[in-house]
Design a protein around this motif. Sequence first.
Motif, mmCIF file in Angstrom:
data_model
loop_
_atom_site.group_PDB
_atom_site.id
_atom_site.type_symbol
_atom_site.label_atom_id
_atom_site.label_comp_id
_atom_site.label_asym_id
_atom_site.label_seq_id
_atom_site.Cartn_x
_atom_site.Cartn_y
_atom_site.Cartn_z
ATOM 1 N N THR A 1 -4.793 -5.159 7.598
ATOM 2 C CA THR A 1 -6.158 -5.656 7.621
ATOM 3 C C THR A 1 -7.081 -4.584 7.043
ATOM 4 O O THR A 1 -6.636 -3.493 6.667
ATOM 5 C CB THR A 1 -6.596 -5.974 9.056
ATOM 6 N N ASN A 2 -8.356 -4.885 6.997
ATOM 7 C CA ASN A 2 -9.328 -3.889 6.523
ATOM 8 C C ASN A 2 -9.293 -2.636 7.390
ATOM 9 O O ASN A 2 -9.540 -1.530 6.901
ATOM 10 C CB ASN A 2 -10.733 -4.491 6.535
ATOM 11 N N LYS A 3 -8.988 -2.811 8.674
ATOM 12 C CA LYS A 3 -8.937 -1.664 9.584
ATOM 13 C C LYS A 3 -7.828 -0.695 9.179
ATOM 14 O O LYS A 3 -8.050 0.522 9.121
ATOM 15 C CB LYS A 3 -8.708 -2.134 11.017
ATOM 16 N N GLU A 4 -6.646 -1.217 8.873
ATOM 17 C CA GLU A 4 -5.535 -0.344 8.463
ATOM 18 C C GLU A 4 -5.835 0.325 7.115
ATOM 19 O O GLU A 4 -5.495 1.486 6.910
ATOM 20 C CB GLU A 4 -4.224 -1.132 8.385
ATOM 21 N N PHE A 5 -6.440 -0.426 6.220
ATOM 22 C CA PHE A 5 -6.831 0.155 4.932
ATOM 23 C C PHE A 5 -7.783 1.330 5.152
ATOM 24 O O PHE A 5 -7.647 2.383 4.530
ATOM 25 C CB PHE A 5 -7.492 -0.922 4.074
ATOM 26 N N ASP A 6 -8.732 1.167 6.041
ATOM 27 C CA ASP A 6 -9.688 2.229 6.339
ATOM 28 C C ASP A 6 -8.997 3.429 6.981
ATOM 29 O O ASP A 6 -9.334 4.578 6.693
ATOM 30 C CB ASP A 6 -10.794 1.702 7.254
ATOM 31 N N GLN A 7 -7.998 3.161 7.827
ATOM 32 C CA GLN A 7 -7.257 4.261 8.450
ATOM 33 C C GLN A 7 -6.491 5.061 7.407
ATOM 34 O O GLN A 7 -6.429 6.290 7.479
ATOM 35 C CB GLN A 7 -6.297 3.702 9.512
ATOM 36 N N PHE A 8 -5.898 4.371 6.444
ATOM 37 C CA PHE A 8 -5.228 5.072 5.353
ATOM 38 C C PHE A 8 -6.227 5.935 4.587
ATOM 39 O O PHE A 8 -5.961 7.110 4.293
ATOM 40 C CB PHE A 8 -4.563 4.079 4.404
ATOM 41 N N CYS A 9 -7.366 5.358 4.250
ATOM 42 C CA CYS A 9 -8.379 6.103 3.496
ATOM 43 C C CYS A 9 -8.877 7.307 4.289
ATOM 44 O O CYS A 9 -9.204 8.344 3.695
ATOM 45 C CB CYS A 9 -9.544 5.185 3.129
ATOM 46 N N ARG A 10 -8.922 7.180 5.601
ATOM 47 C CA ARG A 10 -9.340 8.319 6.427
ATOM 48 C C ARG A 10 -8.343 9.477 6.291
ATOM 49 O O ARG A 10 -8.750 10.644 6.184
ATOM 50 C CB ARG A 10 -9.456 7.918 7.889
ATOM 51 N N VAL A 11 -7.057 9.170 6.280
ATOM 52 C CA VAL A 11 -6.047 10.215 6.103
ATOM 53 C C VAL A 11 -6.256 10.925 4.766
ATOM 54 O O VAL A 11 -6.226 12.161 4.686
ATOM 55 C CB VAL A 11 -4.629 9.626 6.184
ATOM 56 N N ALA A 12 -6.477 10.150 3.718
ATOM 57 C CA ALA A 12 -6.730 10.753 2.407
ATOM 58 C C ALA A 12 -8.010 11.588 2.432
ATOM 59 O O ALA A 12 -8.047 12.714 1.913
ATOM 60 C CB ALA A 12 -6.822 9.661 1.344
#
Length: 219
Positions: free
Chosen positions: A92-103
């Motif tokens: 979902t958008n939430k998981e996408f945002d979590q990935f972007c946070r790691v980056a």
Amino acid sequence: MKPVHQNNALDNHHTSVIGMSECGKTSVVKKEIIKPTDQVVIFDPYKDYDGELAQRTVRGYSSLRDFAAAVMAGRKTQQGFKIAWQPTAKTTNKEFDQFCRVAWVNGNGRHPKPLKIILEEVAEHSNSAGKADGYHGEILRVGRKFGLHSINIFQAGQEVSKTIFRQCKYAYVMMQLLDSDAEYLQVKMGIPAEEIKALEKLEYIKKVNKDWQKGKIRW
């Protein structure tokens, strides 16, 4: 946590890759953008990067925690790596945002290597065509100061944030499904719609700032 060592002298290397399904978007990334020595993280919900990328084995993780730990360890070195998050459940958008946070938190304006961030299926994880929000928005707007190079991959320009068009210095425009898609890109990018409509599979128009030229992927 936040990225470190802001460096305003760093150049913008954000990139967009736009085209219909099966036109060769992932091939452009693999053949034209990523190099063997690059440090690369990949949002890869459909495992498009299993195997090798730029002659290096892609390490895939289904756990976001394990993925994040691997990235942090890799960034402590000057060695190239290819690390993918490949969640087993639909994202979902939430998981996408979590990935972007790691980056985002692994940005470092003094690191000898930029961190290249491959973002597959951007349209599926965009809230609107307005201003990009969350950590994706942070990466697009100020990530270049911390050595973050995003590669934003999607099918139709109307489905993603306008921030992508404003912040991506580089673009690869590929075959479009509809004439209206090409016409939209002409408005956003200044590439003649008729040139876009004429593209075939594996062909692209590469745009850098306001200049563009045609090319083709060859395997």
